[in-house]
Design an enzyme around this catalytic site. Sequence first.
Site, short mmCIF file in Angstrom:
data_model
loop_
_atom_site.label_atom_id
_atom_site.label_comp_id
_atom_site.label_asym_id
_atom_site.label_seq_id
_atom_site.Cartn_x
_atom_site.Cartn_y
_atom_site.Cartn_z
N LYS A 288 0.82 -1.22 0.00
CA LYS A 288 0.00 0.00 0.00
C LYS A 288 0.85 1.26 0.00
O LYS A 288 0.48 2.26 -0.61
CB LYS A 288 -0.95 0.00 1.20
CG LYS A 288 -1.84 -1.24 1.30
CD LYS A 288 -2.65 -1.49 0.04
CE LYS A 288 -3.23 -2.90 0.02
NZ LYS A 288 -3.74 -3.31 -1.30
N GLU B 123 -1.71 8.23 8.03
CA GLU B 123 -2.46 9.11 7.12
C GLU B 123 -3.36 10.03 7.91
O GLU B 123 -3.74 9.72 9.03
CB GLU B 123 -3.42 8.26 6.27
CG GLU B 123 -2.87 7.66 5.04
CD GLU B 123 -3.91 6.82 4.31
OE1 GLU B 123 -3.49 6.11 3.41
OE2 GLU B 123 -5.12 6.86 4.63
N HIS C 76 -15.67 -3.65 7.85
CA HIS C 76 -14.95 -3.71 6.57
C HIS C 76 -15.47 -4.81 5.65
O HIS C 76 -14.82 -5.18 4.69
CB HIS C 76 -13.44 -3.84 6.79
CG HIS C 76 -12.93 -2.74 7.69
ND1 HIS C 76 -13.04 -1.42 7.34
CD2 HIS C 76 -12.37 -2.77 8.91
CE1 HIS C 76 -12.55 -0.69 8.31
NE2 HIS C 76 -12.14 -1.48 9.28
N ARG D 50 -8.36 -7.89 -8.52
CA ARG D 50 -9.15 -9.11 -8.74
C ARG D 50 -10.51 -8.74 -9.28
O ARG D 50 -10.90 -7.57 -9.28
CB ARG D 50 -9.34 -9.84 -7.40
CG ARG D 50 -10.06 -8.95 -6.41
CD ARG D 50 -10.44 -9.63 -5.12
NE ARG D 50 -11.27 -8.77 -4.30
CZ ARG D 50 -10.84 -7.83 -3.47
NH1 ARG D 50 -9.54 -7.61 -3.33
NH2 ARG D 50 -11.67 -7.08 -2.79
C1 MV4 Z 1 -9.60 5.41 5.77
C2 MV4 Z 1 -10.71 5.97 6.43
C3 MV4 Z 1 -10.62 7.26 6.85
N1 MV4 Z 1 -9.49 7.98 6.64
N2 MV4 Z 1 -8.51 6.17 5.58
C4 MV4 Z 1 -11.22 0.94 5.57
C5 MV4 Z 1 -10.69 -0.22 4.80
C6 MV4 Z 1 -9.50 0.26 4.04
N3 MV4 Z 1 -9.57 -0.18 2.67
C7 MV4 Z 1 -9.50 1.73 4.18
N4 MV4 Z 1 -10.54 2.09 5.11
C8 MV4 Z 1 -10.68 3.37 5.55
N5 MV4 Z 1 -9.59 4.15 5.33
C9 MV4 Z 1 -8.47 7.41 6.02
N6 MV4 Z 1 -7.36 8.12 5.85
C10 MV4 Z 1 -11.83 5.18 6.61
C11 MV4 Z 1 -11.81 3.87 6.20
C12 MV4 Z 1 -13.01 3.16 6.49
C13 MV4 Z 1 -13.85 2.70 5.48
C14 MV4 Z 1 -13.53 2.87 4.14
C15 MV4 Z 1 -14.36 2.43 3.16
C16 MV4 Z 1 -15.54 1.80 3.51
C17 MV4 Z 1 -15.88 1.59 4.82
C18 MV4 Z 1 -15.04 2.04 5.81
C19 MV4 Z 1 -15.40 1.84 7.15
C20 MV4 Z 1 -14.57 2.28 8.10
C21 MV4 Z 1 -13.37 2.93 7.79
#
Ligand code: MV4
Length: 506
Positions: free
Chosen positions: A122, A206, A241, A298
Site C-alpha cells: 500500500k 495518514e 470492513h 481481482r
Molecule cells: C480510511 C478511512 C478514513 N481515513 N482512511 C477501511 C478499509 C481500508 N480499505 C481503508 N478504510 C478506511 N480508510 C483514512 N485516511 C476510513 C476507512 C473506512 C472505510 C472505508 C471504506 C468503507 C468503509 C469504511 C469503514 C470504516 C473505515
Amino acid sequence: MKIRTRKLKRVLVANRGEIAVRVIRACREAGIPTVAIYSEADDSALHVQMADRAVCIGPPPPMESYLNIDAIIEAARRTGAAAIHPGYGFLSENAGFAARCEREGLIFIGPTAEALSLVGDKVASRRTMSKAGIPIIPGMRSKGKDPGRFAAEAKKIGYPVLIKASAGGGGKGMMVVDSARELRRAVEASMRVAGGAFGDASVYLEKYLPAPRHVEFQVLADTRGHVVHLNERECSIQRRHQKIVEETPSVALDEKLRARMGEAAVAAVQASGYTNAGTVEFLLDEDTSFYFLEVNARLQVEHPITELTAGVDLVRQQLRVAMGKSLPFGQKDVISRGHAIECRIYAEDPAAGFMPSSGRVAYLKEPGGPGVRHDCGIYSGCRVPVHYDPILSKVIVWAEDREAARRRMLSALAETVILGIQTTVPFLQDVIAHPEFAAGNTRTDFLDRHLLPWKETADEGTLDVILAAAAVDAGRGSGVGSGIPADPRSGPSPWQTGGSWRIGES
Ligand code: MV4
C-alpha cells in the site's frame, strides 16, 4: 507489431461458491471446458456439480485446500488446464501464486505477479500513484518503525490520524489516533496486528477522514496497452470492513466528478502496469475531494452491478484479456444505463451479532423476474461448511432509476427464502427499506448510526410465509425438512425474510 493470441484449452477455477459458479458459466458460454477444485467439505458443492471435471485437493482447512498452491498446480497439470481463474479472496491477489503459474507455463487470469506485488504494497502504491499525479490522502510515503517520524508527520498533517498496515488493505490493523498522547501505543498495536495478520509489521500514517464515502472504479486493461474504466460503484455500507450493499451509479458523483475520478482510475492502472479486470478504490470526502486508496487486483464480489449498467460481461472480458486479445471497445463506447444494487446474503445470524451459521440448507427459493439476477453458490439440500467465507449468494437488481431499483430489491429480497440456516436477508430488507438509504445518505457510518445492533422486527412478510409452508411440506416428502419445526413460532425461527414492511407498502 504482431501479437499472438492463444486459446484457453481448459480453465481451472481455483475457488468455490457463487464466484466459482459465475466463472464456470462464463467459460461454458465461451466454449471452454472447466475444472473445479474442491475440499473434502465441498464434495457435493454446486461449483463441483457445474464444472466439467472436479478434483479434490485436500481437507477442509483453506491452507490445505483452496490456499494449497502445490495441490492446485498439480490438479491443473493432471487435468491439462491451460489457465487458472482465481476468483476473489483465496489466492486471487497472491503474487507468489501468480509467479508460480507463470513459471509452470499456466496462464494466471489476472494481472502479472509484478503488478500484484506493487499494488499489494500500500505504501509503494501510494508513492507510485502520487508520482502519476493522482491525489492520495495526506500522510507518509514510506513505512517506518521510528516513533519520532510518526509523531512529526502527525503533527504536520494534524490529528486525528490513522495508522494502517502497509501489507494490509481491508482495514486490518487500522487504528484511529486522536492526540499525540495516544500515538505511540497505537503504532505499536497496529504493528503487532499487522505482523500477526500479514507477516509484515510495517505500518504508515495518514490523515483520518471521519465519514467518507467509498467509491471504487471498475477498470479493464488488456495486454496491448488499452485501459478503460466502467464507471463507479458505491460501497459505503459496510460492517467491520465487510461490504453488505453496493450500488451504481453513486448518488455522490456528478458527471464532472465522475470523469475526473475515472481519469484518475485509468492513470492508476497505467502507472502500475496493471492488466485484466481490477478496481481502483477512492475515498470521497464531504467536500468532494477524492483520494486514491488502493487497487483491488481481482474480480470483485460486487462486479455484477457494473455488468448490468454497463452491459459488459466482466468475466468474459477477463478470459479475452488472458487470451491476449484487445479490448473490443474504447472509453468512448462505455455506457451506464439505469441503476443497479447488490445485496450480499451471508450465512450469518444478524440478530446474534452476525454469528456465522452453518448446516444444511433445507429449502431455497431464488428470486426472479425482470431485472433480477441471483448469483448463487447453494441449492436446496446443500451443506454450508463452517470453514470458509460465509457468502451464500448475491441478489442483484437493475431498474431505470435508483428508487425503482430499490423497490425491485425489496421485492426480490421478499421472494428469497433460505431455510435451515440463518442468513442476513431480513437485515438487508431493513437496510434497503431504511429512509436514510432511500434518501441516498450512505456514508461509511450508515450501519452504526442507523441499524446496529440489529433486532428482528416481529412483523412477518407475506409471500415468504406461503413459500416456507410449502417448503416444510416438500421437506416432509424428501426428508430434507427434518429439523424444521412444524410450527415456525416454536423453536428457532426458520423465517429468513421477516422484514418490517410489506410488498405494496410505499
Ligand atoms: C480510511 C478511512 C478514513 N481515513 N482512511 C477501511 C478499509 C481500508 N480499505 C481503508 N478504510 C478506511 N480508510 C483514512 N485516511 C476510513 C476507512 C473506512 C472505510 C472505508 C471504506 C468503507 C468503509 C469504511 C469503514 C470504516 C473505515
